[in-house]
Design a protein around this motif. Structure first.
Motif, PDB file in Angstrom:
ATOM      1  N   LYS A  83       9.311 -11.782  -5.373  1.00 56.79           N
ATOM      2  CA  LYS A  83       8.553 -11.014  -4.141  1.00 56.79           C
ATOM      3  C   LYS A  83       8.260  -9.736  -4.679  1.00 56.79           C
ATOM      4  N   ALA A  84       9.134  -8.863  -5.458  1.00 56.90           N
ATOM      5  CA  ALA A  84       9.131  -7.618  -5.724  1.00 56.90           C
ATOM      6  C   ALA A  84       7.763  -7.576  -6.903  1.00 56.90           C
ATOM      7  N   ARG A  85       7.804  -8.502  -7.740  1.00 58.54           N
ATOM      8  CA  ARG A  85       7.077  -8.380  -8.941  1.00 58.54           C
ATOM      9  C   ARG A  85       5.701  -8.778  -8.652  1.00 58.54           C
ATOM     10  N   LEU A  86       5.469 -10.029  -7.716  1.00 58.56           N
ATOM     11  CA  LEU A  86       4.112 -10.405  -7.196  1.00 58.56           C
ATOM     12  C   LEU A  86       3.460  -9.549  -6.104  1.00 58.56           C
ATOM     13  N   ALA A  87       4.409  -8.987  -5.193  1.00 60.69           N
ATOM     14  CA  ALA A  87       3.981  -8.283  -4.382  1.00 60.69           C
ATOM     15  C   ALA A  87       3.116  -6.934  -4.605  1.00 60.69           C
ATOM     16  N   VAL A  88       4.045  -6.336  -5.584  1.00 61.33           N
ATOM     17  CA  VAL A  88       3.323  -5.136  -6.236  1.00 61.33           C
ATOM     18  C   VAL A  88       2.022  -5.257  -6.635  1.00 61.33           C
ATOM     19  N   ALA A  89       1.979  -6.230  -7.640  1.00 62.09           N
ATOM     20  CA  ALA A  89       0.471  -6.751  -8.253  1.00 62.09           C
ATOM     21  C   ALA A  89      -0.456  -7.106  -7.210  1.00 62.09           C
ATOM     22  N   GLY A  90      -0.032  -8.002  -6.236  1.00 61.01           N
ATOM     23  CA  GLY A  90      -0.873  -8.459  -5.371  1.00 61.01           C
ATOM     24  C   GLY A  90      -1.451  -7.482  -4.432  1.00 61.01           C
ATOM     25  N   CYS A  91      -0.698  -6.299  -4.295  1.00 59.17           N
ATOM     26  CA  CYS A  91      -1.128  -5.281  -3.523  1.00 59.17           C
ATOM     27  C   CYS A  91      -2.476  -4.626  -3.897  1.00 59.17           C
ATOM     28  N   ALA A  92      -2.285  -4.187  -5.291  1.00 61.87           N
ATOM     29  CA  ALA A  92      -3.484  -3.660  -6.005  1.00 61.87           C
ATOM     30  C   ALA A  92      -4.615  -4.547  -6.077  1.00 61.87           C
ATOM     31  N   GLU A  93      -4.259  -5.848  -6.409  1.00 63.68           N
ATOM     32  CA  GLU A  93      -5.346  -7.134  -6.658  1.00 63.68           C
ATOM     33  C   GLU A  93      -6.073  -7.438  -5.320  1.00 63.68           C
ATOM     34  N   THR A  94      -5.337  -7.363  -4.219  1.00 69.67           N
ATOM     35  CA  THR A  94      -6.032  -7.777  -2.979  1.00 69.67           C
ATOM     36  C   THR A  94      -7.010  -6.643  -2.652  1.00 69.67           C
ATOM     37  N   LYS A  95      -6.620  -5.393  -2.630  1.00 71.75           N
ATOM     38  CA  LYS A  95      -7.573  -4.449  -2.569  1.00 71.75           C
ATOM     39  C   LYS A  95      -8.705  -4.392  -3.192  1.00 71.75           C
ATOM     40  N   ALA A  96      -8.394  -4.506  -4.432  1.00 65.91           N
ATOM     41  CA  ALA A  96      -9.622  -4.509  -5.734  1.00 65.91           C
ATOM     42  C   ALA A  96     -10.678  -5.921  -5.292  1.00 65.91           C
ATOM     43  N   PHE A  97      -9.957  -7.018  -4.703  1.00 69.66           N
ATOM     44  CA  PHE A  97     -10.740  -8.219  -4.679  1.00 69.66           C
ATOM     45  C   PHE A  97     -11.666  -7.879  -3.223  1.00 69.66           C
ATOM     46  N   CYS A  98     -11.067  -7.034  -2.327  1.00 69.60           N
ATOM     47  CA  CYS A  98     -11.792  -6.756  -1.050  1.00 69.60           C
ATOM     48  C   CYS A  98     -12.930  -6.052  -1.365  1.00 69.60           C
ATOM     49  N   ALA A  99     -12.744  -4.987  -2.197  1.00 69.51           N
ATOM     50  CA  ALA A  99     -13.775  -4.159  -2.674  1.00 69.51           C
ATOM     51  C   ALA A  99     -14.839  -4.713  -3.541  1.00 69.51           C
ATOM     52  N   GLU A 100     -14.313  -5.652  -4.093  1.00 69.57           N
ATOM     53  CA  GLU A 100     -15.410  -6.209  -5.083  1.00 69.57           C
ATOM     54  C   GLU A 100     -16.290  -7.109  -4.190  1.00 69.57           C
ATOM     55  N   GLN A 101     -15.832  -7.519  -3.229  1.00 68.45           N
ATOM     56  CA  GLN A 101     -16.469  -8.981  -2.468  1.00 68.45           C
ATOM     57  C   GLN A 101     -16.921  -8.208  -1.308  1.00 68.45           C
ATOM     58  N   ASP A 102     -17.020  -6.876  -0.995  1.00 69.25           N
ATOM     59  CA  ASP A 102     -17.348  -6.377   0.313  1.00 69.25           C
ATOM     60  C   ASP A 102     -16.712  -6.905   1.302  1.00 69.25           C
ATOM     61  N   LEU A 103     -15.303  -7.221   1.423  1.00 70.28           N
ATOM     62  CA  LEU A 103     -14.659  -7.446   2.488  1.00 70.28           C
ATOM     63  C   LEU A 103     -13.882  -6.522   3.172  1.00 70.28           C
ATOM     64  N   PRO A 104     -13.575  -6.601   4.508  1.00 72.17           N
ATOM     65  CA  PRO A 104     -13.000  -5.551   5.279  1.00 72.17           C
ATOM     66  C   PRO A 104     -11.714  -5.212   4.760  1.00 72.17           C
ATOM     67  N   TYR A 105     -11.103  -3.950   4.216  1.00 70.91           N
ATOM     68  CA  TYR A 105     -10.025  -3.566   4.193  1.00 70.91           C
ATOM     69  C   TYR A 105      -9.783  -1.940   4.136  1.00 70.91           C
ATOM     70  N   LEU A 106      -8.605  -1.615   4.271  1.00 67.70           N
ATOM     71  CA  LEU A 106      -8.368  -0.161   4.414  1.00 67.70           C
ATOM     72  C   LEU A 106      -6.824   0.161   3.988  1.00 67.70           C
ATOM     73  N   GLU A 107      -6.791   1.097   2.951  1.00 68.53           N
ATOM     74  CA  GLU A 107      -5.668   1.628   2.579  1.00 68.53           C
ATOM     75  C   GLU A 107      -5.109   2.734   3.622  1.00 68.53           C
ATOM     76  N   CYS A 108      -4.544   2.380   4.518  1.00 66.59           N
ATOM     77  CA  CYS A 108      -3.997   3.293   5.558  1.00 66.59           C
ATOM     78  C   CYS A 108      -2.554   3.892   5.367  1.00 66.59           C
ATOM     79  N   GLY A 109      -1.777   3.378   4.570  1.00 59.31           N
ATOM     80  CA  GLY A 109      -0.642   3.680   4.566  1.00 59.31           C
ATOM     81  C   GLY A 109       0.441   3.265   5.520  1.00 59.31           C
ATOM     82  N   LYS A 110       1.560   3.375   5.441  1.00 58.82           N
ATOM     83  CA  LYS A 110       2.627   2.954   6.390  1.00 58.82           C
ATOM     84  C   LYS A 110       3.769   3.974   6.500  1.00 58.82           C
ATOM     85  N   VAL A 111       4.198   4.181   7.857  1.00 62.26           N
ATOM     86  CA  VAL A 111       5.344   4.950   8.022  1.00 62.26           C
ATOM     87  C   VAL A 111       6.422   3.759   8.744  1.00 62.26           C
TER      88      VAL A 111
END
Length: 436
Positions: A83-111
């Motif tokens: 979970k640690a290894r794949l989620a950290v990689a997936g966090c960046a890749e998911t956002k990059a895929f959304c940006a590349e494919q013009d899909l909605p996403y937002l890096e809003c941060g979490k408290v």
């Protein structure tokens, strides 16, 4: 990109299927985001005959399409775990895929808000884990929490800037469109009963005839252990369905929520607690709780399948879990049947929240999800992703890889999970179990 071609009458929301093949290199079972990501990774690895089989008429119908749509940072998970290894990689890749494919996403941060000093020790462990996993974590005092989320009351907190939000159903559909364009075959509305290894191939038994494959990956979520057993393979776990229900937060309380607000989780459970999330559509939802569902796809109290519920209630692992955690379970049930109790849980982070502030979500798919949680015979909850392979795959031996535990953060981690699974099929990964 244009929508994928639709199937004909009788398959609403289904996908068109290219001409049938008597045998595929690999068949993937399950049309959630993990299954589609495995198809993507197989195509990337050079496999030219890949098919996906999904029992529902559309993709992303269960865990993928019914969740908080949070892009997880990798903060919570034990360093070195999948979970640690794949989620950290997936966090960046998911956002990059959304940006590349013009899909909605937002890096809003979490408290992450500690509402009581008794939670500070657990919060310090989150800081340790997050930093060990390579996640940026900023420690906040009470004033720092208010600066980030003025409506939140906390004695201290954490700011995790890489956390985001997206639409996992949209991501799944786009991945599928791209896979079909590259030659993958998608069968929807076709339920898989089993995947049985033979000397030279695997027979995938479905309710619409058999498929043959050299290798099979079962990403069946809520049905993953059933398919394993029907295939003659002992999964070593039972899937217990836990329903999580959501409410929309309305009015001034919702207006005051800027991004994502989470409690400090209890490490005894794999659930992250009731949180508030502003989605990509601007709405704010709160939840989930975690109650035993009365069916594998039991999205409300009215959905009951007696045989499935009896199987859960008589399972030794579930009985051991219930004996240890019955008080926790009763509290979750109370929050399910009482809007006032849910509001009380939310008010620990967002003071002044009342039952009148909570409304059923405007999107029926967002009202509840069911988590496919693997439980071991001793009652222990499986806390990491669990991939178990039937057959070594050596010298072309047919294999079936069973994905037996892939709840949150599997949606975030889906693209790296796909590559991990292909590595295992190719004998390049030493993590996980192999059964012969």
């Amino acid at each position: 990109m244009a929508d994928a071609p639709r199937a004909g009458a009788g398959e609403p929301g289904g996908w068109s299927v290219p001409g049938p093949s008597p045998r595929h290199d690999v068949v993937v079972v399950g049309g959630g985001i993990v299954g589609v990501a495995v198809v993507t990774a197989l195509l990337d690895a050079g496999h030219t005959s890949v098919a996906l089989v999904e029992r529902e008429s559309s993709l992303a119908a269960h865990q993928t399409g019914r969740n908080s749509n949070v892009i997880h940072s990798g903060l919570y998970y034990a360093p070195g775990s999948l979970k640690a290894r794949l989620a950290v990689a997936g966090c960046a890749e998911t956002k990059a895929f959304c940006a590349e494919q013009d899909l909605p996403y937002l890096e809003c941060g979490k408290v992450v808000a500690a509402t009581d000093e008794s939670e500070l020790g657990r919060m310090a462990e989150l800081v340790r884990r997050g930093r060990a996993n390579g996640v940026e974590v900023q420690e906040l005092d009470a004033a720092g929490v208010r600066d980030r989320e003025p409506a939140v009351s906390a004695v201290a907190g954490l700011w995790v800037p890489s956390t985001g939000i997206c639409d996992y159903e949209a991501i799944t559909r786009r991945l599928a469109e791209l896979a079909v364009a590259r030659g993958a075959v998608l069968h929807t509305g076709r339920a898989v009963r089993s995947a049985v290894r033979r000397r030279s191939d695997v027979v995938v038994h479905t309710d619409a005839g058999d498929l043959l494959a050299g290798q099979v990956v079962v990403c069946a979520g809520l049905r993953s252990d059933e398919i394993a057993r029907a295939s003659g393979f002992d999964p070593g776990v039972r899937i217990v369905p836990f329903r999580g229900e959501y409410s929309d937060l309305r009015g001034p309380k919702a207006d005051a929520v800027r991004g994502l607000v989470y409690p400090v989780p209890d490490p005894a459970f794999p659930f992250l607690g009731v949180h508030a999330t502003r989605g990509v559509d601007g709405s704010v939802h709160v939840g989930p709780n975690a109650v035993l569902a009365l069916a594998r796809e039991g999205y409300d109290w009215r959905t009951l399948k007696v045989r499935e519920l009896a199987g859960t209630l008589t399972d030794p692992g579930f009985l051991a879990l219930a004996a240890k955690q019955w008080r926790y379970g009763l509290g979750e049930m109370h929050r399910s049947v009482s809007k006032a109790a849910m509001a009380e849980a939310v008010s620990k982070m967002l003071p002044g929240t009342t039952a009148d502030d909570l409304q059923p979500p405007h999107d029926v798919m967002r009202r509840a999800g069911v988590r496919a949680q693997a439980v071991r015979p001793d009652g222990a909850l499986v806390d990491d992703f669990l991939f178990v392979q039937d057959g070594s795959g050596g010298d072309g031996e047919p294999t079936v890889l069973h994905v037996l535990n892939a709840p949150s953060p599997a949606a975030t981690a889906a693209l790296p999970i796909g590559r991990e699974i292909v590595s295992r099929l190719e004998g390049k990964s030493t993590d996980g179990a192999v059964a012969s």
